[in-house]
Scaffold this motif. Structure first.
Motif, PDB file in Angstrom:
ATOM      1  N   GLY A  16       0.818  -1.213   0.000  1.00  0.00           N
ATOM      2  CA  GLY A  16       0.000   0.000   0.000  1.00  0.00           C
ATOM      3  C   GLY A  16       0.847   1.257   0.000  1.00  0.00           C
ATOM      4  N   ALA A  17       1.922   1.251   0.796  1.00  0.00           N
ATOM      5  CA  ALA A  17       2.827   2.407   0.824  1.00  0.00           C
ATOM      6  C   ALA A  17       3.533   2.586  -0.516  1.00  0.00           C
ATOM      7  CB  ALA A  17       3.847   2.242   1.946  1.00  0.00           C
ATOM      8  N   VAL A  33      -6.780   2.344   5.696  1.00  0.00           N
ATOM      9  CA  VAL A  33      -7.285   2.141   4.337  1.00  0.00           C
ATOM     10  C   VAL A  33      -6.135   1.772   3.408  1.00  0.00           C
ATOM     11  CG1 VAL A  33      -8.387   3.283   2.359  1.00  0.00           C
ATOM     12  CG2 VAL A  33      -9.276   3.634   4.655  1.00  0.00           C
ATOM     13  N   THR A  34      -4.969   2.385   3.608  1.00  0.00           N
ATOM     14  CA  THR A  34      -3.794   2.048   2.807  1.00  0.00           C
ATOM     15  C   THR A  34      -3.416   0.586   2.987  1.00  0.00           C
ATOM     16  OG1 THR A  34      -2.951   4.312   2.976  1.00  0.00           O
ATOM     17  CG2 THR A  34      -1.366   2.605   2.383  1.00  0.00           C
ATOM     18  N   VAL A  35      -3.418   0.109   4.231  1.00  0.00           N
ATOM     19  CA  VAL A  35      -3.082  -1.292   4.508  1.00  0.00           C
ATOM     20  C   VAL A  35      -4.119  -2.220   3.892  1.00  0.00           C
ATOM     21  CG1 VAL A  35      -2.818  -3.012   6.335  1.00  0.00           C
ATOM     22  CG2 VAL A  35      -1.752  -0.781   6.582  1.00  0.00           C
ATOM     23  N   LEU A  40      -5.493  -6.083  -0.360  1.00  0.00           N
ATOM     24  CA  LEU A  40      -6.310  -6.464  -1.512  1.00  0.00           C
ATOM     25  C   LEU A  40      -5.483  -6.467  -2.794  1.00  0.00           C
ATOM     26  CD1 LEU A  40      -9.645  -4.561  -0.805  1.00  0.00           C
ATOM     27  CD2 LEU A  40      -9.265  -7.018  -0.765  1.00  0.00           C
ATOM     28  N   GLY A  41      -4.617  -5.466  -2.944  1.00  0.00           N
ATOM     29  CA  GLY A  41      -3.753  -5.411  -4.117  1.00  0.00           C
ATOM     30  C   GLY A  41      -2.811  -6.601  -4.184  1.00  0.00           C
ATOM     31  N   VAL A  78      -6.642   4.801  -6.382  1.00  0.00           N
ATOM     32  CA  VAL A  78      -7.253   5.788  -7.284  1.00  0.00           C
ATOM     33  C   VAL A  78      -8.767   5.619  -7.289  1.00  0.00           C
ATOM     34  CG1 VAL A  78      -7.470   6.468  -9.701  1.00  0.00           C
ATOM     35  CG2 VAL A  78      -5.216   6.104  -8.715  1.00  0.00           C
ATOM     36  N   ALA A  79      -9.237   4.373  -7.360  1.00  0.00           N
ATOM     37  CA  ALA A  79     -10.683   4.121  -7.356  1.00  0.00           C
ATOM     38  C   ALA A  79     -11.307   4.568  -6.035  1.00  0.00           C
ATOM     39  CB  ALA A  79     -10.959   2.639  -7.600  1.00  0.00           C
ATOM     40  N   TYR A  80     -10.629   4.275  -4.929  1.00  0.00           N
ATOM     41  CA  TYR A  80     -11.161   4.652  -3.615  1.00  0.00           C
ATOM     42  C   TYR A  80     -11.254   6.173  -3.478  1.00  0.00           C
ATOM     43  CZ  TYR A  80     -11.552   5.281   1.410  1.00  0.00           C
ATOM     44  OH  TYR A  80     -11.966   5.672   2.652  1.00  0.00           O
TER      45      TYR A  80
END
Length: 89
Positions: A16-17, A33-35, A40-41, A78-80
């Protein structure tokens, strides 16, 4: 089981970072949210590499799956941010 969860959260935070670093501008999202988006990524990137593209089973770090995970996490960020209406500065 607990070790797998801990490793997944740590890798999710790293991915995420990295995803936030490759995006231009500043994203106004929380660390949590980043984590979550990083996890998910990583999961989606790993699935794409091994399931769809037939990626190999490596003994070490699978760099291609990591790169795909960062790209997917960046797309999720980007979507979020576009769905929540938070603008990048």
């Amino acid at each position: 089981m607990v070790t797998t969860i801990i490793v997944t959260v740590i890798l999710g935070a790293i991915i995420g970072a990295l995803a936030r670093l490759v995006l231009p501008g500043k994203q106004h999202i929380s660390t949590l949210v980043t984590v979550i988006l990083g996890i998910l990524g990583a999961l989606i990137g790993s699935w794409v590499w091994t399931g769809l593209l037939g990626g190999g089973d490596t003994a070490g770090i699978d760099w291609i799956a990591l790169i795909i995970g960062v790209i997917v996490a960046a797309l999720l960020i980007v979507a979020y941010t576009s769905m929540t209406g938070r603008k990048r500065v």
